[in-house]
Design a protein around this motif. Structure first.
Motif, PDB file in Angstrom:
ATOM      1  N   HIS A  68       0.843  -1.194   0.000  1.00  0.00           N
ATOM      2  CA  HIS A  68       0.000   0.000   0.000  1.00  0.00           C
ATOM      3  C   HIS A  68       0.881   1.249   0.000  1.00  0.00           C
ATOM      4  O   HIS A  68       1.930   1.281   0.664  1.00  0.00           O
ATOM      5  CB  HIS A  68      -0.930   0.024   1.217  1.00  0.00           C
ATOM      6  CG  HIS A  68      -2.228  -0.683   0.983  1.00  0.00           C
ATOM      7  ND1 HIS A  68      -2.852  -1.435   1.949  1.00  0.00           N
ATOM      8  CD2 HIS A  68      -3.041  -0.753  -0.117  1.00  0.00           C
ATOM      9  CE1 HIS A  68      -3.980  -1.930   1.467  1.00  0.00           C
ATOM     10  NE2 HIS A  68      -4.119  -1.536   0.212  1.00  0.00           N
ATOM     11  N   ASP A 233      -7.441   0.748  13.921  1.00  0.00           N
ATOM     12  CA  ASP A 233      -8.720   0.198  13.463  1.00  0.00           C
ATOM     13  C   ASP A 233      -9.249  -0.762  14.530  1.00  0.00           C
ATOM     14  O   ASP A 233      -8.644  -1.812  14.794  1.00  0.00           O
ATOM     15  CB  ASP A 233      -8.498  -0.542  12.142  1.00  0.00           C
ATOM     16  CG  ASP A 233      -9.785  -0.948  11.447  1.00  0.00           C
ATOM     17  OD1 ASP A 233     -10.784  -1.190  12.150  1.00  0.00           O
ATOM     18  OD2 ASP A 233      -9.778  -1.051  10.204  1.00  0.00           O
ATOM     19  N   THR A 259      -8.283  10.308   7.997  1.00  0.00           N
ATOM     20  CA  THR A 259      -8.174   9.600   6.715  1.00  0.00           C
ATOM     21  C   THR A 259      -8.763   8.200   6.846  1.00  0.00           C
ATOM     22  O   THR A 259      -8.415   7.446   7.760  1.00  0.00           O
ATOM     23  CB  THR A 259      -6.702   9.524   6.282  1.00  0.00           C
ATOM     24  OG1 THR A 259      -6.179  10.861   6.191  1.00  0.00           O
ATOM     25  CG2 THR A 259      -6.561   8.832   4.936  1.00  0.00           C
ATOM     26  N   TYR A 260      -9.655   7.855   5.927  1.00  0.00           N
ATOM     27  CA  TYR A 260     -10.379   6.579   5.960  1.00  0.00           C
ATOM     28  C   TYR A 260     -11.100   6.359   7.301  1.00  0.00           C
ATOM     29  O   TYR A 260     -11.274   5.237   7.750  1.00  0.00           O
ATOM     30  CB  TYR A 260      -9.445   5.393   5.676  1.00  0.00           C
ATOM     31  CG  TYR A 260      -8.812   5.439   4.315  1.00  0.00           C
ATOM     32  CD1 TYR A 260      -9.582   5.343   3.157  1.00  0.00           C
ATOM     33  CD2 TYR A 260      -7.430   5.580   4.171  1.00  0.00           C
ATOM     34  CE1 TYR A 260      -9.000   5.390   1.899  1.00  0.00           C
ATOM     35  CE2 TYR A 260      -6.841   5.634   2.914  1.00  0.00           C
ATOM     36  CZ  TYR A 260      -7.628   5.540   1.778  1.00  0.00           C
ATOM     37  OH  TYR A 260      -7.054   5.591   0.527  1.00  0.00           O
ATOM     38  N   GLN A 261     -11.490   7.460   7.947  1.00  0.00           N
ATOM     39  CA  GLN A 261     -12.190   7.409   9.241  1.00  0.00           C
ATOM     40  C   GLN A 261     -11.361   6.709  10.319  1.00  0.00           C
ATOM     41  O   GLN A 261     -11.900   6.100  11.259  1.00  0.00           O
ATOM     42  CB  GLN A 261     -13.567   6.733   9.123  1.00  0.00           C
ATOM     43  CG  GLN A 261     -14.588   7.529   8.327  1.00  0.00           C
ATOM     44  CD  GLN A 261     -14.365   7.460   6.829  1.00  0.00           C
ATOM     45  OE1 GLN A 261     -14.253   6.381   6.259  1.00  0.00           O
ATOM     46  NE2 GLN A 261     -14.277   8.616   6.181  1.00  0.00           N
TER      47      GLN A 261
END
Length: 305
Positions: A68, A233, A259-261
């Protein structure tokens, strides 16, 4: 001998530098490199800046946990600028991708794939050894062990199969496959357990999911510092997992822009409910540090501006 572990604030991404210093000798191992351009915020510290500020003359090992962009983008500004002893990776790219002209940054997944292809090809051009590992692997350096933990063989093979089937001539018809590759990259990332004097010092979790640890639960307990998986996460952590590790400190590698919650706001309560760990964020609304540092000789965490 000193062993220093530095978690860099690269914004939304991960980059960790481990330096083992013994008199005039310095062994440097880097785990991931952050995103392409983390310096938009003055509180951040790119890998390139870190190398310059700490006068790093050589990276002995560069380990990429998965490809990524927020984990590999910081490689490009340093490759060819500082000697690299070897690059360790575990996901090969098929020849049809490596030999292609792919340079598409229209989506995060295509940007990641383009960057990974470029890094591998540049390493080959520069004669930097590429160490493709296929099973758990251990690096020994002056009493410090770096245990590289592999994902399940079946999931990793699924990723390799999808990369083999990716048709670069028809990318507009490959969106479902690209989305699936994007998701499974986290599940097939590497993790790193650092041990010293028979103690588990640091667990670098990258973006791995909870089921990753089924292979290692009996082997990994009582870790001094644990990196929260996937940028904080909550779906990648659980009470039993936290209790088994029993960390003294938890490091959350994320930005303060959501970013991306991520990070999930409920992780603080989850961590505190199941451990007595202190929680540190590489970047938060009120933070001023650029680096979170631990010296394994005194077990103290320090915030470096």
């Amino acid at each position: 001998m000193k062993c220093i572990v530095d978690f860099l604030n690269v914004g939304f991404g991960q980059a960790t530098v481990i330096r083992i210093i013994d008199n005039d000798r310095c062994f440097c191992l880097v785990v991931d490199a952050g995103d392409v351009n983390p310096n938009a915020n003055p509180r951040r510290c790119s890998l390139r800046n870190y190398i310059q500020e700490h006068a790093i003359e050589k990276i002995d090992v560069l380990l990429l946990t998965h490809f990524h962009r927020d984990h590999i983008g910081g490689v490009l500004p340093i490759i060819g600028k500082v000697p690299i002893g070897q690059i360790i990776l575990h996901v090969p790219l098929p020849e049809h991708i490596l030999m292609s002209g792919l340079n598409d940054h229209s989506t995060p997944m295509l940007a990641s794939l383009s960057l990974y292809k470029q890094i591998i090809n540049q390493a080959k051009e520069l004669d930097i050894p590429l160490n493709l590992i296929e099973q758990p692997y251990t690096i020994h350096e002056q009493g410090v062990e770096f245990n590289l933990l592999m994902p399940s063989d079946s999931r990793l093979q699924q990723l390799k199969n999808e990369l083999d089937r990716l048709d670069l001539e028809q990318l507009d018809q490959q969106q479902e496959r690209l989305q699936w590759i994007d998701l499974i990259l986290n599940e097939t990332a590497l993790a790193v357990l650092i041990r010293y004097n028979e103690s588990s010092v640091v667990l670098l979790t990258s973006d791995v999911a909870l089921d990753f640890w089924e292979l290692y639960t009996s082997q990994i307990k009582d870790v001094h510092i644990v990196q929260a998986p996937h940028h904080g996460d909550a779906r990648h952590m659980s009470g039993p997992w936290l209790r088994n590790l029993s960390p003294k400190y938890v490091i959350v590698s994320a930005d303060d822009e959501g970013t991306y919650q991520l990070p999930h706001p409920e992780i603080n309560n989850l961590i505190r409910e199941h451990t007595e760990a202190e929680i540190y964020y590489t970047e938060g609304p009120d933070t001023t540090h650029r680096i979170i540092r631990m010296d394994v000789n005194d077990w103290e965490v320090k915030l470096i501006k």
